[in-house]
Design an enzyme around this catalytic site. Sequence first.
Site, short mmCIF file in Angstrom:
data_model
loop_
_atom_site.label_atom_id
_atom_site.label_comp_id
_atom_site.label_asym_id
_atom_site.label_seq_id
_atom_site.Cartn_x
_atom_site.Cartn_y
_atom_site.Cartn_z
N ASP A 178 0.81 -1.22 0.00
CA ASP A 178 0.00 0.00 0.00
C ASP A 178 0.85 1.27 0.00
OD1 ASP A 178 -2.68 -0.72 -0.06
OD2 ASP A 178 -2.73 -1.18 2.08
C1 GLC Z 1 -1.58 -3.83 5.39
C2 GLC Z 1 -2.80 -3.93 4.49
C3 GLC Z 1 -2.57 -4.81 3.31
C4 GLC Z 1 -1.31 -4.44 2.62
C5 GLC Z 1 -0.13 -4.41 3.58
C6 GLC Z 1 1.14 -3.92 2.92
O1 GLC Z 1 -1.41 -5.02 6.06
O2 GLC Z 1 -3.92 -4.39 5.20
O3 GLC Z 1 -3.65 -4.72 2.42
O4 GLC Z 1 -1.09 -5.37 1.60
O5 GLC Z 1 -0.42 -3.55 4.65
O6 GLC Z 1 1.11 -2.57 2.63
C1 GLC Z 2 -0.58 2.46 5.71
C2 GLC Z 2 0.19 1.29 6.25
C3 GLC Z 2 -0.10 0.03 5.50
C4 GLC Z 2 -1.57 -0.16 5.38
C5 GLC Z 2 -2.27 1.08 4.85
C6 GLC Z 2 -3.76 0.91 4.87
O1 GLC Z 2 -0.19 2.75 4.41
O2 GLC Z 2 1.57 1.51 6.25
O3 GLC Z 2 0.49 -1.06 6.15
O4 GLC Z 2 -1.82 -1.22 4.52
O5 GLC Z 2 -1.94 2.19 5.63
O6 GLC Z 2 -4.43 1.95 4.25
#
Ligand code: GLC
Ligand code: GLC
Length: 837
Positions: A511
């Site tokens: 993300d």
């Molecule tokens: C969080 C989110 C997941 C994403 C991950 C890596 O765990 O829930 O959707 O893939 O972060 O950014």
């Molecule tokens: C932030 C976090 C990530 C998560 C995301 C959800 O980017 O670092 O882990 O998946 O928020 O929106």
Amino acid sequence: MKFGHFDDQAREYVITTPRTPLPWINYLGNQDFFTLISNTCGGYTFYKDAKLLRLTRYRYNNVPYDNNGKYFYIKDGETVWNPGWQPVKTDLDEYECRHGLGYSVFHGKKNGVSADITSLVPMGDTCELSRLTVKNESGAAKKLSVFSYVEWCLWNADDDMKNFQRNLSTGEMELELPEALAGNAAFKGRPWVFAGDADRTTIYHKTEYRERRNHVAVYSVNAAADAVDTSRDAFLGAYNGPDHPDAVFGSGCTNSVASGWSPVASHEFDVELAAGEEKTWVFVLAYVENPDDDKWAPGTTPSEGIVNKKNAHALLAKYKTSADVDKAMETLKSYWEELLSCYHVESSSEELNRMANIWNQYQCMVTFNMSRSASYYESGIGRGMGFRDSCQDLLGFVHLIPDRARERIIDIASTQFQDGSAYHQYQPLTKKGNSDIGSGFNDDPLWLIAGTSAYIRESGDATILDEIVPFDNDMSVAKPLMEHLKRSFDYIVNHKGPHALPLIGRADWNDCLNLNCFSEHPGESFQTFGPSEGPVAESVFIAGMFVKYGEEYAKLCELKGDTAEAARAREEVKKMNAAILKDGWDGEWFVRAYDAHGAKVGSKECREGQIFIEPQGFCVLAGVGVEEGLAEKALASVKEKLDTKYGIMILQPAYTEYHLELGEVSSYPPGYKENAGIFCHNNPWVSIAETVLGHGDRAFEIYKKTCPAFIEDISEIHCTEPYVYSQMVAGADAHFFGQGKNSWLTGTAAWTFVNVSQYILGLYPTLSGLSVDPCVPGNFGDFKLTRKYRGVTYHIEVKTNGSQKGVKKMTVDGAAVEGNVIPFDASKKDVQVVVEM
Ligand code: GLC
Ligand code: GLC
């Protein structure tokens, strides 16, 4: 250092001190009604949706930790204490908390008085039971006062902590008390105080019931209380916290009725216990709904505002006695017994057994239920269900209750757009896509193929592909699920960049890799600010996913008899594979991405962030570069550059500065989260990749590093619960290297279960039956598996003969079988399988 121990027989984790490094929690509830409960009785309760239907209030950003819960106070002379230690924090003579599967039990003892609490959500009902037993073990008679306490949330948990100008005026209560108490002078002139059963004291929280709500919350006990309080100010005193309630430290509850401000519920019992005597109460905290046309008590008008209590009474009548609690507990335990009998392993590794047989599967159920909504780190008021998260969660859950996975797949697919892209999140109550975040996370579509394929491989039920499913919840454009999968697949085919690799959009699985965002000011969303989606930035990770799930899509096409579509899909997969080998390979490992300027991300050409874990794991597990010898190289690079004693870091070197062109990934301090943290979720991808190459020793080594039961001894470093996975462990660059964060709600649960059950222990459901192909350490020894699959129970014995991979011989019910897929025969009930490696 440990703060407790596993009790595998009871399937419990036993916490022996309340002073754990962080609250160590459990989840009560399996389907609609949920409570989060910590080892010191903190937590909160909601019905279906943690944001919209919150029953009890939790204080976020709490000081001290874990502020607000479902508390019992015991007043013994001058001493006030709680069986779970918080909130008064009087030192206890004895303390124990046992977190089990869907229940928690607490034992506290002080000055010769013991208190035991059993908390659970009974199967099929929308309530939580707390049985409290107080016993006088002091050898002399004792006079005690016992108090219950919960603080109500005014339903919408988000509004509840913001909209004070309204909310401080809306609170309304109704009381149904034994006659003697109802007649108390304090209630004179107060509406909504009624006499009811002589042996029940019930407090109704009915804020907003007068208008658009058809539900109330109830806190009831199976005995005549001596007094009650429902106003927080009356119970605590305006300037006190739950650690020093006026009512408890002073002269008792004052029979307050809240009107506006903050409604609570407290029951007081003044008891005298002879030496050896004990007393038990059964408390019920419930959500009760009434039909819109039957909201009011019979014979009353809406303006009288008296709740129709018929449904509440019916529910409370089921939980009148301690024996009723025992029965609910037995039902709950046999439910879990039955669920866990779907998969069971007996191996030489005690830690592996307890994780695979109990805790990992339990966490898979919780992540399936909660997605990323409600934990001690996800507030329950932000993200709802994630498209990619929920699709992955069901990979680890589908063997437990395939029907619920089926329903979930339809819900998720219903939020897909007609072009194959998808809302990134949706609300569990409305099941509608969340437009704040919108779509454009270009890995999302492929996860739908992953989830659907897993469901069919597990259940054999291909009819799901014919289900007519809307796009963006619009039935007028509904199409069979198979068409949804095709559009998922084609979304990637039709959205490629300059290197014929998939466009990344706002982000892919990571993300925080926001290659089209360019945010320069604090507060702007990294994912949705700016262009967000562009024509150039590409993801090698999505390319790896496409190779993996493109093939699964092709197999589903064949299953439907569409060989032309299967051939087309394989053609596209081949092209993608070639594109990865051509422009996705960096010499020693796979490139992570191309940014919006066409520059490489995750390459030796970069100053920071030279190697990322995601494409190494996913490309190799998809088979990319295996024949060419590149897979071996990629995994060797992971070991050399990313591995630590606590797990594999997501990237190296960590970003030390903010990179406008990369986004949130570079916003975190080095070693945390997506910036070089050990992101547990993708450690199993690498472990699976190692099994693809036949490296059993290494696959298991990776499995162990992040596996909670194997690191129980360093709980003072790891900090989070030793029975569940956390999303992240701080990486080697971080000051708190090894510290876990964000426990419970993480795709790690599903992926580690997939890894250990399907790849390491090697029982993989194919469309035509179970395949057996373990990949274990050379010294692992023999092991046994029991697996329920499509109505047949398989008893599998694996003789490893010191080999790490490769099945040499397999017999099914005594007869030798070609290959390593157990032929599926629905007419059998039990099947004996012996495998020689
Ligand atoms: C969080 C989110 C997941 C994403 C991950 C890596 O765990 O829930 O959707 O893939 O972060 O950014
Ligand atoms: C932030 C976090 C990530 C998560 C995301 C959800 O980017 O670092 O882990 O998946 O928020 O929106």
